[in-house]
Design a protein around this motif. Structure first.
Motif, short mmCIF file in Angstrom:
data_model
loop_
_atom_site.label_atom_id
_atom_site.label_comp_id
_atom_site.label_asym_id
_atom_site.label_seq_id
_atom_site.Cartn_x
_atom_site.Cartn_y
_atom_site.Cartn_z
N PRO A 45 0.61 -1.13 0.20
CA PRO A 45 -0.15 -0.04 -0.06
C PRO A 45 0.86 1.29 -0.01
O PRO A 45 0.48 2.31 -0.81
N ALA A 46 2.02 1.17 0.60
CA ALA A 46 2.97 2.45 0.83
C ALA A 46 3.40 2.85 -0.44
O ALA A 46 3.47 4.00 -1.02
N ALA A 47 3.29 2.04 -1.48
CA ALA A 47 4.09 2.05 -3.01
C ALA A 47 3.13 3.22 -3.69
O ALA A 47 3.51 3.80 -4.69
N ILE A 48 1.81 3.04 -3.23
CA ILE A 48 0.92 3.92 -4.22
C ILE A 48 0.68 5.43 -3.60
O ILE A 48 0.32 6.37 -4.42
N ILE A 49 1.78 5.67 -2.70
CA ILE A 49 1.78 7.06 -2.22
C ILE A 49 2.55 7.99 -3.29
O ILE A 49 2.33 8.88 -3.78
N MET A 74 11.79 6.17 -0.53
CA MET A 74 10.90 6.75 -1.90
C MET A 74 10.80 8.28 -1.71
O MET A 74 10.12 9.00 -2.15
N GLY A 75 11.75 8.74 -0.60
CA GLY A 75 12.00 10.35 -0.47
C GLY A 75 11.33 10.79 0.89
O GLY A 75 11.21 12.16 0.88
N ALA A 76 10.69 9.96 1.46
CA ALA A 76 10.03 10.71 2.82
C ALA A 76 10.98 10.77 3.84
O ALA A 76 12.51 10.42 3.47
N LYS A 83 6.99 17.16 -0.26
CA LYS A 83 6.24 17.39 -1.35
C LYS A 83 5.61 16.41 -2.05
O LYS A 83 4.39 16.11 -2.22
N GLU A 84 6.53 15.42 -2.37
CA GLU A 84 6.03 14.30 -3.05
C GLU A 84 6.86 13.06 -3.02
O GLU A 84 8.01 13.20 -2.34
N LEU A 85 6.46 11.92 -3.26
CA LEU A 85 7.38 10.76 -3.03
C LEU A 85 7.43 9.93 -4.42
O LEU A 85 6.76 10.17 -5.28
#
Ligand code: EPZ
Length: 420
Positions: A30-34, A204-206, A222-224
């Motif tokens: 689920p984390a991948a869909i962020i 992912m950049g978090a 801002k985004e991942l």
């Protein structure tokens, strides 16, 4: 319907390789869909819960497919739907991670209430309270079993978890990755799968710091972007084989694990008479003679995992003396005891405490898996019992154990899967 047939009383000897961690992968998918992009997730266990999440992500518009055995590609660039109210969502508890992930991505989500193992009410009040604290409006429609979340924006804040909760800790991390400002989770859960999820989100950049401690800081970005990641080995699968080796007697090397994650169990296995040899990525269990009884109290990590409690109860059923097992996490996790009694086990339960009076011999029985880990306990009891054991509801076991009969057969067990 399928069932497992076991002819017991054979020692376990040889090597077993542990698969990727179920409770990490059901958060990481689920984390991948962020991210609005492609992630590659490696060391994926071939288990039903993963297939269920693949189905859910596909229905949300993501491309979610195996590109190699054990390697999943998730392309969520075309994700266009935040309405996760279909059946595959209702099948497993980990679907609740779709709330945090969709809220982060779309600032809104509609998610069916999760299913999963039935050992108590399994509330999600801490998750919803945290989402509200981050600025989301949350509508709880229990009549239709749907949670709706919506936020103009998510703003970082301090969240103290009344109860140490794996699910709530991870869900807050997911939602807070793209919130404005800093979110601090206090009294956070510290399980290895929380660290694994945080590591994936950071790839992912978090900006998540402190995972694995009881204070986790998430600074919103801002985004991942998509990331490549390898799932950690499954602490509970590893522990299940370690307990099986202790209970059956023999010499088993459990490999591709992180021995540190097993400390609470390793300590107990030494206490009950096993010899334990630890390497960098393996643990060897040597078990000869009758096991001793002991006391077990399940706690959040790094304490003894609740998810190894049923397996340990089965493993202690022939131990010398009376073992006391206290379950502090789930209010109703002893349903499997009635099935264990069919093997002749002598177990008394009072509230959250079980007294396991070790007997000389278990006899084979016809039993059902009442949930995932209870199913594993039935297998351990069958492996140590004199005679034939038949275990139904194998689908529960398949939710969390990859190729369990093959792995046990390779250790010398007489076990096979039979289609009725
Ligand atoms: C995760 O469940 C695991 N599941 C469970 O493993 C595991 O037993 C549990 O953590 C504890 O380690 C997954 O990771 C998919 P919690 P989760 O939130 O997140 C209470 C298995 O066999 N609570 O840590 O649902 C709750 O009632 C499964 O792999 C609230 O009160 O567990 C429990 O008493 C079975 N309100 C305690 O916290 C909430 O909002 C711990 O639950 C959430 C939890």
């Amino acid at each position: 319907m399928e069932h497992l047939l076991i002819r017991g009383k054979r020692p376990l000897v040889g090597e077993v390789s542990i698969s990727g961690a179920k409770n990490a992968v059901v958060a990481i998918i689920p984390a991948a869909i962020i991210a609005d992009g492609v992630s590659i997730i490696d060391n994926l266990p071939a288990i039903e819960d993963v297939k269920c999440l693949q189905d859910s992500l596909t229905k949300l518009g993501a491309v979610c497919q195996l590109i190699d055995e054990g390697t999943l590609m998730v392309d969520s660039s075309a994700l266009n739907n935040f309405n996760a109210t279909f059946n595959s969502v209702r099948r497993i508890r980990a679907s609740y991670y779709l709330m945090g992930a969709l809220l982060a991505r779309f600032k809104q989500a509609k998610v069916a209430l999760p299913g999963g193992c039935n050992f108590g009410t399994r509330p999600i009040d801490l998750h919803l309270k945290a989402f509200r604290a981050l600025g989301a409006e949350v509508d709880e429609d229990y009549e239709n079993g749907i949670i709706s979340l919506k936020a103009d924006k998510l703003v970082g804040t301090n969240i103290f978890l009344d109860t140490v909760s794996v699910g709530a800790t991870i869900n807050i991390m997911l939602a807070a990755t793209l919130a404005e400002g800093v979110t601090v989770i206090e009294n956070a859960a510290k399980e290895p799968h929380i660290v694994d999820t945080a590591n994936f989100l950071n790839m992912m950049g978090a900006r998540i710091r402190g995972a694995g401690t009881d204070v986790i800081r998430i600074t919103g970005v801002k985004e991942l972007h998509g990331a490549e990641y390898m799932i950690i080995p499954d602490q509970i699968e590893a522990g299940t084989y370690m307990i099986a080796a202790a209970a059956c007697g023999g010499h088993v090397c459990v490999k591709n694990i992180i021995p540190k994650h097993m400390d609470s169990l390793t300590t107990k296995l030494k206490e009950i008479g096993c010899r334990v040899i630890e390497g960098d990525d393996f643990v060897e269990i040597v078990s000869e003679g009758r096991l001793k009884s002991t006391k077990i109290k399940t706690m959040a990590y790094p304490g003894f995992p609740t998810d190894l409690h049923p397996q340990m109860a089965a493993g202690l059923s022939k131990a010398d003396g009376v073992s006391i097992l206290t379950e502090t996490v789930w209010e109703n996790r002893f349903q499997y005891i009635n099935e264990l009694r069919k093997f002749g086990c002598d177990i008394m339960v009072d509230g959250r405490v079980a007294a396991i009076h070790g007997i000389e011999e278990l006899h084979g029985a016809e039993v059902m898996a009442t949930d995932l880990r209870a199913g594993a306990a039935m297998i351990i009891a069958g492996l140590t019992a004199d005679g034939i054991t038949k275990i139904g509801n194998v689908r529960f076991i398949d939710r969390g154990y990859e190729k369990i009969e093959y792995k046990l057969k390779a250790l010398g067990a007489d076990i096979k899967r039979v289609k009725e």
